[in-house]
Write an enzyme that holds these catalytic residues in place. Structure first.
Site, PDB file in Angstrom:
ATOM      1  N   LYS A  12      -6.641  -5.271  -3.136  1.00 14.10           N
ATOM      2  CA  LYS A  12      -7.956  -5.357  -2.031  1.00 14.10           C
ATOM      3  C   LYS A  12      -8.816  -4.435  -1.192  1.00 14.10           C
ATOM      4  O   LYS A  12      -8.434  -3.090  -1.385  1.00 14.10           O
ATOM      5  CB  LYS A  12      -7.031  -5.657  -0.238  1.00 14.10           C
ATOM      6  CG  LYS A  12      -6.107  -5.459   0.091  1.00 14.10           C
ATOM      7  CD  LYS A  12      -4.669  -5.068   0.745  1.00 14.10           C
ATOM      8  CE  LYS A  12      -3.927  -4.517   1.318  1.00 14.10           C
ATOM      9  NZ  LYS A  12      -4.742  -3.213   1.671  1.00 14.10           N
TER      10      LYS A  12
ATOM     11  N   CYS B  73      -1.977  -2.566   7.638  1.00 14.04           N
ATOM     12  CA  CYS B  73      -1.492  -3.728   6.898  1.00 14.04           C
ATOM     13  C   CYS B  73      -0.393  -4.889   6.726  1.00 14.04           C
ATOM     14  O   CYS B  73      -0.450  -5.618   6.217  1.00 14.04           O
ATOM     15  CB  CYS B  73      -1.882  -2.481   4.864  1.00 14.04           C
ATOM     16  SG  CYS B  73      -3.641  -2.263   5.145  1.00 14.04           S
TER      17      CYS B  73
ATOM     18  N   ASP C 106      -4.646  -0.871  -1.790  1.00 17.13           N
ATOM     19  CA  ASP C 106      -5.479  -0.674  -1.224  1.00 17.13           C
ATOM     20  C   ASP C 106      -6.698  -0.480  -2.220  1.00 17.13           C
ATOM     21  O   ASP C 106      -6.474   0.963  -2.739  1.00 17.13           O
ATOM     22  CB  ASP C 106      -5.297   0.503   0.397  1.00 17.13           C
ATOM     23  CG  ASP C 106      -6.931   0.298   1.229  1.00 17.13           C
ATOM     24  OD1 ASP C 106      -7.078  -1.420   0.964  1.00 17.13           O
ATOM     25  OD2 ASP C 106      -6.999   1.206   1.951  1.00 17.13           O
TER      26      ASP C 106
ATOM     27  N   HIS D  67     -17.405   2.456   0.380  1.00 10.40           N
ATOM     28  CA  HIS D  67     -17.337   1.652   1.099  1.00 10.40           C
ATOM     29  C   HIS D  67     -16.911   1.238   2.314  1.00 10.40           C
ATOM     30  O   HIS D  67     -17.087   2.180   3.230  1.00 10.40           O
ATOM     31  CB  HIS D  67     -15.389   1.386   1.054  1.00 10.40           C
ATOM     32  CG  HIS D  67     -15.047   0.446   1.715  1.00 10.40           C
ATOM     33  ND1 HIS D  67     -14.489  -0.158   2.533  1.00 10.40           N
ATOM     34  CD2 HIS D  67     -14.791  -0.985   0.376  1.00 10.40           C
ATOM     35  CE1 HIS D  67     -14.094  -0.945   2.777  1.00 10.40           C
ATOM     36  NE2 HIS D  67     -14.459  -2.454   1.440  1.00 10.40           N
TER      37      HIS D  67
ATOM     38  N   ASP E 114       0.289  -1.492   0.019  1.00 10.60           N
ATOM     39  CA  ASP E 114       0.056   0.038   0.193  1.00 10.60           C
ATOM     40  C   ASP E 114       1.095   1.152   0.140  1.00 10.60           C
ATOM     41  O   ASP E 114       0.759   2.425   1.247  1.00 10.60           O
ATOM     42  CB  ASP E 114      -0.799  -0.446   1.080  1.00 10.60           C
ATOM     43  CG  ASP E 114      -1.837  -1.115   0.956  1.00 10.60           C
ATOM     44  OD1 ASP E 114      -1.786  -2.050   0.198  1.00 10.60           O
ATOM     45  OD2 ASP E 114      -2.850  -0.862   1.693  1.00 10.60           O
TER      46      ASP E 114
ATOM     47  N   HIS F 200     -10.874   0.795  -2.847  1.00 10.28           N
ATOM     48  CA  HIS F 200     -12.109   0.861  -2.334  1.00 10.28           C
ATOM     49  C   HIS F 200     -13.115   1.520  -3.639  1.00 10.28           C
ATOM     50  O   HIS F 200     -12.436   2.694  -4.321  1.00 10.28           O
ATOM     51  CB  HIS F 200     -11.718   1.490  -1.138  1.00 10.28           C
ATOM     52  CG  HIS F 200     -11.613   0.919  -0.124  1.00 10.28           C
ATOM     53  ND1 HIS F 200     -11.568   0.041   0.636  1.00 10.28           N
ATOM     54  CD2 HIS F 200     -10.426   1.371   0.774  1.00 10.28           C
ATOM     55  CE1 HIS F 200     -10.516  -0.020   1.589  1.00 10.28           C
ATOM     56  NE2 HIS F 200      -9.806   0.675   1.660  1.00 10.28           N
TER      57      HIS F 200
ATOM     58  N   HIS G 273     -10.165   6.878   1.427  1.00 13.28           N
ATOM     59  CA  HIS G 273      -9.574   6.754   0.446  1.00 13.28           C
ATOM     60  C   HIS G 273      -9.070   5.817  -0.350  1.00 13.28           C
ATOM     61  O   HIS G 273      -9.731   4.888   0.111  1.00 13.28           O
ATOM     62  CB  HIS G 273      -8.104   7.018   2.007  1.00 13.28           C
ATOM     63  CG  HIS G 273      -8.324   5.282   2.314  1.00 13.28           C
ATOM     64  ND1 HIS G 273      -9.497   5.220   4.129  1.00 13.28           N
ATOM     65  CD2 HIS G 273      -7.634   3.857   2.434  1.00 13.28           C
ATOM     66  CE1 HIS G 273      -9.662   3.683   3.812  1.00 13.28           C
ATOM     67  NE2 HIS G 273      -8.417   3.222   2.802  1.00 13.28           N
TER      68      HIS G 273
HETATM   69  C1  VGL Z   1      -4.271   0.432   5.550  1.00 11.35           C
HETATM   70  C2  VGL Z   1      -5.655   1.480   6.883  1.00 11.35           C
HETATM   71  C3  VGL Z   1      -7.543   1.501   6.027  1.00 11.35           C
HETATM   72  C4  VGL Z   1      -3.089   0.406   5.572  1.00 11.35           C
HETATM   73  C5  VGL Z   1      -5.573   0.861   4.479  1.00 11.35           C
HETATM   74  O1  VGL Z   1      -2.990   0.947   4.342  1.00 11.35           O
HETATM   75  O2  VGL Z   1      -2.710  -0.164   6.044  1.00 11.35           O
HETATM   76  N1  VGL Z   1      -5.565   0.885   6.843  1.00 11.35           N
HETATM   77  N2  VGL Z   1      -7.085   0.748   5.061  1.00 11.35           N
HETATM   78 ZN    ZN Z   2      -8.394   0.733   3.612  1.00  9.27          ZN
END
Ligand code: VGL
Ligand code: ZN
Length: 206
Positions: free
Chosen positions: A106, A151, A46, A52, A8, A48, A81
């Protein structure tokens, strides 16, 4: 065989981003320097939908970092995000991606969040990463990226459960919350992960 798993490294997790991680940009040169040490490099994104269920904006009267229940699990609510196709969801341009063989996305499922690179938080669906890595002959998974306490740590726990030797590269990640990250590191060590620094890896390969 070793893999470097880059989690990410997207604009929304950079300082100033929608879910900015303090000093998240500092890890980019570290990750770039590490890549040539690995015979295999893969990344996650990430990714979404705009509606979401982890977004605070979806709930009346809720704000980011409040809690709700999602997919039967406790869920921290986040600022919007990494919305599919948005600039915030792109891998940052400073990250070298020439060696990245595959990108696993994901968080597409609206009704469940997905922190780890291997499955969603309810472990209902796999991303296929474990099978992909085993197919490549991977035994050891080295993890870098954002965010350290979410993550990255969840991916490391999943990696242990999948039977891989698992290493978290401490200076190639940054957390959203320092205390939460400390707790996750303790848990990871207990489960058998190693916390390493990029220096150890680079020196060893000199
Ligand atoms: C993440 C919060 C929500 C991450 C992703 O990449 O750590 N944290 N979505
Ligand atoms: Zn996320």
């Amino acid at each position: 065989m070793n893999v470097l798993l880059i989690v990410d490294v997207q604009y929304d997790f950079m300082p100033g981003g929608a879910l900015g991680v303090p000093d998240g940009d500092k890890i980019i040169p570290v990750i770039n320097d590490l890549q040539s040490l690995f015979p295999l490099v893969v990344a996650t994104q990430d990714w979404h939908p705009a509606d979401h269920g982890s977004f605070a904006s979806m709930y009346k009267g809720k704000k980011p970092f409040d809690h709700t229940t999602l997919g039967g699990l406790d869920q921290i609510l986040w600022p919007d995000h990494c919305v599919q196709g948005s600039r915030g969801a792109e891998l940052v341009s400073g990250l070298s991606t020439d060696a990245v063989e595959a990108i696993f996305r994901k968080g597409m499922e609206k009704d469940i969040d997905s922190y780890g690179a291997f499955y969603d938080n309810g472990r209902k669906k796999k991303t296929g990463l474990a099978e992909y890595l085993r197919g490549k002959g991977v035994t050891d998974v080295y993890i870098a990226g954002l965010a350290g306490d979410f993550c990255v740590s969840y991916s490391a726990l999943d990696s242990l459960d999948e039977g891989f030797n698992t290493y978290l590269i401490e200076d190639a990640t940054r957390p959203i919350d320092n205390d939460g990250f400390k707790e996750m590191k303790t848990k990871l060590r207990k489960r058998g992960a190693e916390i390493v620094s990029s220096r150890d890896l680079l020196v060893f390969h000199e």
